[in-house]
Design a protein around this motif. Structure first.
Motif, PDB file in Angstrom:
ATOM      1  N   ALA A 120       0.836  -1.212   0.000  1.00  0.00           N
ATOM      2  CA  ALA A 120       0.000   0.000   0.000  1.00  0.00           C
ATOM      3  C   ALA A 120       0.866   1.256   0.000  1.00  0.00           C
ATOM      4  N   ILE A 121       1.925   1.250   0.799  1.00  0.00           N
ATOM      5  CA  ILE A 121       2.821   2.412   0.875  1.00  0.00           C
ATOM      6  C   ILE A 121       3.516   2.630  -0.465  1.00  0.00           C
ATOM      7  N   VAL A 122       4.069   1.564  -1.041  1.00  0.00           N
ATOM      8  CA  VAL A 122       4.765   1.682  -2.323  1.00  0.00           C
ATOM      9  C   VAL A 122       3.786   2.150  -3.402  1.00  0.00           C
ATOM     10  N   GLY A 123       2.567   1.643  -3.382  1.00  0.00           N
ATOM     11  CA  GLY A 123       1.561   2.070  -4.354  1.00  0.00           C
ATOM     12  C   GLY A 123       1.277   3.564  -4.259  1.00  0.00           C
ATOM     13  N   LYS A 124       1.156   4.070  -3.034  1.00  0.00           N
ATOM     14  CA  LYS A 124       0.900   5.499  -2.849  1.00  0.00           C
ATOM     15  C   LYS A 124       2.086   6.340  -3.320  1.00  0.00           C
ATOM     16  N   LEU A 125       3.294   5.867  -3.042  1.00  0.00           N
ATOM     17  CA  LEU A 125       4.492   6.600  -3.468  1.00  0.00           C
ATOM     18  C   LEU A 125       4.591   6.617  -4.992  1.00  0.00           C
ATOM     19  N   LEU A 126       4.340   5.478  -5.626  1.00  0.00           N
ATOM     20  CA  LEU A 126       4.411   5.409  -7.088  1.00  0.00           C
ATOM     21  C   LEU A 126       3.367   6.305  -7.739  1.00  0.00           C
ATOM     22  N   ASN A 127       2.205   6.448  -7.114  1.00  0.00           N
ATOM     23  CA  ASN A 127       1.159   7.306  -7.679  1.00  0.00           C
ATOM     24  C   ASN A 127       1.550   8.777  -7.672  1.00  0.00           C
ATOM     25  N   GLN A 128       2.557   9.132  -6.890  1.00  0.00           N
ATOM     26  CA  GLN A 128       3.026  10.516  -6.844  1.00  0.00           C
ATOM     27  C   GLN A 128       4.062  10.799  -7.935  1.00  0.00           C
ATOM     28  N   MET A 129       4.425   9.777  -8.686  1.00  0.00           N
ATOM     29  CA  MET A 129       5.442   9.927  -9.736  1.00  0.00           C
ATOM     30  C   MET A 129       4.771  10.089 -11.091  1.00  0.00           C
ATOM     31  N   GLY A 130       5.562  10.497 -12.057  1.00  0.00           N
ATOM     32  CA  GLY A 130       5.074  10.614 -13.422  1.00  0.00           C
ATOM     33  C   GLY A 130       4.820   9.251 -14.033  1.00  0.00           C
ATOM     34  N   GLU A 131       4.034   9.235 -15.084  1.00  0.00           N
ATOM     35  CA  GLU A 131       3.643   7.990 -15.741  1.00  0.00           C
ATOM     36  C   GLU A 131       4.854   7.206 -16.240  1.00  0.00           C
ATOM     37  N   SER A 132       5.821   7.887 -16.876  1.00  0.00           N
ATOM     38  CA  SER A 132       6.959   7.156 -17.445  1.00  0.00           C
ATOM     39  C   SER A 132       7.773   6.463 -16.360  1.00  0.00           C
ATOM     40  N   CYS A 133       8.005   7.134 -15.234  1.00  0.00           N
ATOM     41  CA  CYS A 133       8.746   6.511 -14.135  1.00  0.00           C
ATOM     42  C   CYS A 133       7.954   5.344 -13.550  1.00  0.00           C
ATOM     43  N   ARG A 134       6.677   5.541 -13.374  1.00  0.00           N
ATOM     44  CA  ARG A 134       5.832   4.483 -12.810  1.00  0.00           C
ATOM     45  C   ARG A 134       5.882   3.234 -13.689  1.00  0.00           C
ATOM     46  N   VAL A 135       5.812   3.423 -15.006  1.00  0.00           N
ATOM     47  CA  VAL A 135       5.840   2.299 -15.944  1.00  0.00           C
ATOM     48  C   VAL A 135       7.196   1.592 -15.901  1.00  0.00           C
ATOM     49  N   LEU A 136       8.287   2.373 -15.895  1.00  0.00           N
ATOM     50  CA  LEU A 136       9.617   1.763 -15.864  1.00  0.00           C
ATOM     51  C   LEU A 136       9.828   0.931 -14.606  1.00  0.00           C
ATOM     52  N   ILE A 137       9.415   1.451 -13.466  1.00  0.00           N
ATOM     53  CA  ILE A 137       9.580   0.725 -12.205  1.00  0.00           C
ATOM     54  C   ILE A 137       8.686  -0.512 -12.191  1.00  0.00           C
ATOM     55  N   GLN A 170      17.243   7.364 -12.300  1.00  0.00           N
ATOM     56  CA  GLN A 170      16.723   8.690 -11.935  1.00  0.00           C
ATOM     57  C   GLN A 170      15.357   8.557 -11.261  1.00  0.00           C
ATOM     58  N   CYS A 171      14.535   7.660 -11.788  1.00  0.00           N
ATOM     59  CA  CYS A 171      13.194   7.448 -11.233  1.00  0.00           C
ATOM     60  C   CYS A 171      13.277   6.887  -9.816  1.00  0.00           C
ATOM     61  N   LEU A 172      14.196   5.949  -9.593  1.00  0.00           N
ATOM     62  CA  LEU A 172      14.349   5.367  -8.260  1.00  0.00           C
ATOM     63  C   LEU A 172      14.841   6.401  -7.260  1.00  0.00           C
ATOM     64  N   LYS A 173      15.731   7.287  -7.703  1.00  0.00           N
ATOM     65  CA  LYS A 173      16.201   8.369  -6.825  1.00  0.00           C
ATOM     66  C   LYS A 173      15.024   9.290  -6.479  1.00  0.00           C
ATOM     67  N   LYS A 174      14.201   9.565  -7.476  1.00  0.00           N
ATOM     68  CA  LYS A 174      13.020  10.403  -7.261  1.00  0.00           C
ATOM     69  C   LYS A 174      12.061   9.724  -6.281  1.00  0.00           C
ATOM     70  N   ALA A 176      12.872   7.534  -3.985  1.00  0.00           N
ATOM     71  CA  ALA A 176      13.494   7.591  -2.657  1.00  0.00           C
ATOM     72  C   ALA A 176      13.282   8.972  -2.035  1.00  0.00           C
ATOM     73  N   GLU A 177      13.380  10.014  -2.836  1.00  0.00           N
ATOM     74  CA  GLU A 177      13.181  11.375  -2.319  1.00  0.00           C
ATOM     75  C   GLU A 177      11.731  11.579  -1.883  1.00  0.00           C
ATOM     76  N   ILE A 178      10.789  11.078  -2.662  1.00  0.00           N
ATOM     77  CA  ILE A 178       9.372  11.170  -2.294  1.00  0.00           C
ATOM     78  C   ILE A 178       9.139  10.427  -0.981  1.00  0.00           C
ATOM     79  N   ALA A 179       9.774   9.274  -0.824  1.00  0.00           N
ATOM     80  CA  ALA A 179       9.633   8.492   0.407  1.00  0.00           C
ATOM     81  C   ALA A 179      10.211   9.259   1.596  1.00  0.00           C
ATOM     82  N   ARG A 180      11.385   9.872   1.402  1.00  0.00           N
ATOM     83  CA  ARG A 180      11.990  10.653   2.491  1.00  0.00           C
ATOM     84  C   ARG A 180      11.092  11.822   2.894  1.00  0.00           C
TER      85      ARG A 180
END
Length: 188
Positions: A120-137, A170-174, A176-180
């Motif tokens: 649930a936490i990872v899902g919420k964090l991914l929803n805060q990212m752009g579509e391209s990053c979400r798809v790549l991850i 770059q997406c993973l760093k982003k 991680a920053e959203i999580a922090r």
């Protein structure tokens, strides 16, 4: 050549080869991404692409699709969504053999709840990212696709493994920053 939506529509109605190629080109990425998210094979994606083009042209010719200032690309994307929905309705859910089922005694409730919370936490964090990053991850960590497969199947705009890895990094760093920023310091 076909910068005007009306000219594009009329060229498709006449089934002109350049207009057909242009339509397939414009909806191809969307079809592959949508098929990937629906867990369909690359072969299914190509079949959906061809079907969407044929249906769009047929509907122009028989009058079911009338020109209304919108691009035929938008109409074709709607056709793709309906085709995928129909395909998913006809797919039988996977079944497990009785021997593969986990018995209640095998279930550790604490681990199960912890995994659900993490998901649930990872899902919420991914929803805060752009579509391209979400798809790549998603492709790498949820669908477990190899980078070579992603490039070979043309599932992203990236044409080399290096550029794909660089963008995902770059997406993973982003992420991680959203999580922090959300106050999450735990490593999943």
């Amino acid at each position: 050549m076909l910068t005007d939506n009306r000219a594009f529509y009329e060229a498709l109605g006449r089934a002109e080869t350049p207009s057909i190629k242009l339509l397939a080109e414009k909806i191809g990425y969307n079809v592959r991404q949508t098929a990937l998210q629906a867990r369909l094979s690359p072969e299914d994606a190509e079949e959906l692409l061809n079907d969407a083009v044929v249906i769009t042209i047929a509907n122009i010719r028989n009058g079911k699709f009338q020109f209304t200032e919108f691009s035929p690309v938008t109409y074709a994307k709607g056709v793709v969504r309906k085709l995928i929905a129909n395909r998913l309705r006809s797919v039988k859910p996977e079944s497990e053999a009785i021997g593969d089922l986990h018995l209640p005694s095998d279930l550790d409730a604490d681990i199960y709840l912890q995994d659900r919370e993490r998901q649930a936490i990872v899902g919420k964090l991914l929803n805060q990212m752009g579509e391209s990053c979400r798809v790549l991850i998603h492709m790498k960590y949820f669908n477990q696709l190899k980078d070579e497969e992603i490039i070979h199947q043309g599932l992203t705009i990236y044409t080399s493994v290096g550029s794909l890895k660089s963008k995902r990094s770059q997406c993973l760093k982003k992420l991680a920053e959203i999580a922090r920023q959300a106050g999450i310091n735990e490593v999943f």
